[in-house]
Design a protein around this motif. Sequence first.
Motif, mmCIF file in Angstrom:
data_model
loop_
_atom_site.group_PDB
_atom_site.id
_atom_site.type_symbol
_atom_site.label_atom_id
_atom_site.label_comp_id
_atom_site.label_asym_id
_atom_site.label_seq_id
_atom_site.Cartn_x
_atom_site.Cartn_y
_atom_site.Cartn_z
ATOM 1 N N SER A 99 0.827 -1.205 0.000
ATOM 2 C CA SER A 99 0.000 0.000 0.000
ATOM 3 C C SER A 99 0.865 1.261 0.000
ATOM 4 N N GLU A 100 1.908 1.253 0.812
ATOM 5 C CA GLU A 100 2.786 2.423 0.917
ATOM 6 C C GLU A 100 3.565 2.684 -0.363
ATOM 7 N N ILE A 101 4.180 1.633 -0.917
ATOM 8 C CA ILE A 101 5.024 1.876 -2.092
ATOM 9 C C ILE A 101 4.219 2.114 -3.356
ATOM 10 N N SER A 102 3.008 1.525 -3.435
ATOM 11 C CA SER A 102 2.181 1.715 -4.632
ATOM 12 C C SER A 102 1.274 2.935 -4.510
ATOM 13 N N ASN B 268 -1.518 2.881 -3.168
ATOM 14 C CA ASN B 268 -2.844 2.341 -3.466
ATOM 15 C C ASN B 268 -3.294 1.584 -2.223
ATOM 16 N N ASP B 269 -4.280 2.128 -1.529
ATOM 17 C CA ASP B 269 -4.680 1.513 -0.268
ATOM 18 C C ASP B 269 -5.767 0.449 -0.412
ATOM 19 N N SER B 270 -5.976 -0.045 -1.626
ATOM 20 C CA SER B 270 -7.002 -1.069 -1.826
ATOM 21 C C SER B 270 -6.511 -2.472 -1.460
ATOM 22 N N ILE B 271 -5.224 -2.652 -1.236
ATOM 23 C CA ILE B 271 -4.668 -3.974 -0.926
ATOM 24 C C ILE B 271 -4.869 -4.282 0.558
ATOM 25 N N THR B 272 -5.249 -5.524 0.856
ATOM 26 C CA THR B 272 -5.490 -5.920 2.243
ATOM 27 C C THR B 272 -4.744 -7.216 2.557
ATOM 28 N N ARG B 273 -4.710 -7.561 3.836
ATOM 29 C CA ARG B 273 -4.129 -8.824 4.257
ATOM 30 C C ARG B 273 -4.891 -9.982 3.615
ATOM 31 N N GLU B 274 -6.185 -9.818 3.434
ATOM 32 C CA GLU B 274 -7.000 -10.863 2.813
ATOM 33 C C GLU B 274 -6.571 -11.120 1.363
ATOM 34 N N ASP B 275 -6.177 -10.063 0.652
ATOM 35 C CA ASP B 275 -5.670 -10.243 -0.712
ATOM 36 C C ASP B 275 -4.395 -11.081 -0.693
ATOM 37 N N GLY C 19 -2.645 -9.689 -10.318
ATOM 38 C CA GLY C 19 -2.568 -9.145 -11.670
ATOM 39 C C GLY C 19 -1.236 -8.462 -11.919
ATOM 40 N N PRO C 20 -1.001 -8.066 -13.161
ATOM 41 C CA PRO C 20 0.274 -7.432 -13.528
ATOM 42 C C PRO C 20 0.605 -6.199 -12.686
ATOM 43 N N TYR C 21 -0.398 -5.417 -12.347
ATOM 44 C CA TYR C 21 -0.161 -4.224 -11.536
ATOM 45 C C TYR C 21 0.472 -4.608 -10.204
ATOM 46 N N TRP C 22 -0.136 -5.571 -9.510
ATOM 47 C CA TRP C 22 0.376 -5.961 -8.202
ATOM 48 C C TRP C 22 1.655 -6.764 -8.300
ATOM 49 N N ARG C 23 1.831 -7.529 -9.364
ATOM 50 C CA ARG C 23 3.076 -8.313 -9.498
ATOM 51 C C ARG C 23 4.298 -7.408 -9.534
ATOM 52 N N SER C 24 4.214 -6.281 -10.205
ATOM 53 C CA SER C 24 5.372 -5.372 -10.253
ATOM 54 C C SER C 24 5.664 -4.809 -8.870
ATOM 55 N N TRP C 25 4.614 -4.488 -8.103
ATOM 56 C CA TRP C 25 4.817 -3.975 -6.750
ATOM 57 C C TRP C 25 5.300 -5.069 -5.799
ATOM 58 N N ILE C 26 4.825 -6.292 -5.999
ATOM 59 C CA ILE C 26 5.281 -7.414 -5.169
ATOM 60 C C ILE C 26 6.787 -7.593 -5.330
ATOM 61 N N SER C 27 7.259 -7.512 -6.563
ATOM 62 C CA SER C 27 8.703 -7.681 -6.788
ATOM 63 C C SER C 27 9.495 -6.592 -6.066
ATOM 64 N N LYS C 28 8.979 -5.390 -6.051
ATOM 65 C CA LYS C 28 9.664 -4.298 -5.333
ATOM 66 C C LYS C 28 9.576 -4.500 -3.820
ATOM 67 N N ALA C 29 8.390 -4.821 -3.325
ATOM 68 C CA ALA C 29 8.179 -4.964 -1.886
ATOM 69 C C ALA C 29 8.997 -6.112 -1.302
ATOM 70 N N LEU C 30 9.149 -7.191 -2.076
ATOM 71 C CA LEU C 30 9.893 -8.361 -1.599
ATOM 72 C C LEU C 30 11.326 -8.386 -2.122
ATOM 73 N N GLU C 31 11.718 -7.307 -2.802
ATOM 74 C CA GLU C 31 13.082 -7.151 -3.314
ATOM 75 C C GLU C 31 13.541 -8.387 -4.093
#
Length: 104
Positions: free
Chosen positions: A44-47, A49-56, A68-80
């Motif tokens: 949520s912080e790096i993107s 976008n506060d629509s992401i939750t623990r449930e997601d 989806g592709p949007y979150w996959r790019s942020w996942i790669s950044k968040a998890l380095e």
Amino acid sequence: MMSIATATEKRSGVVHATESISMLIPQARRERGLTQEELARRLSEISRNDSITREDISRWERGKRIPGPYWRSWISKALEMPCDDVERAATVARTNRREHRQLR
């Protein structure tokens, strides 16, 4: 024989994970000492976008959803981790899902 969800490929001396994204996310998250809630907050912080939750995060980790592709790019950044690894893991998850549907 190793299943597609846990297999690895070796190209040019580099090992590439070919595990499903439902295995990759929790493994990487735990290695970094993050809870699902903390990962959701980080995404949520790096993107911004506060629509992401623990449930997601939970749905992704249980294989109920593939990010989806949007979150996959942020996942790669968040998890380095390399974006290619996350994309590859999503492809494995889609392939597994298709194969499972065909078996029904």
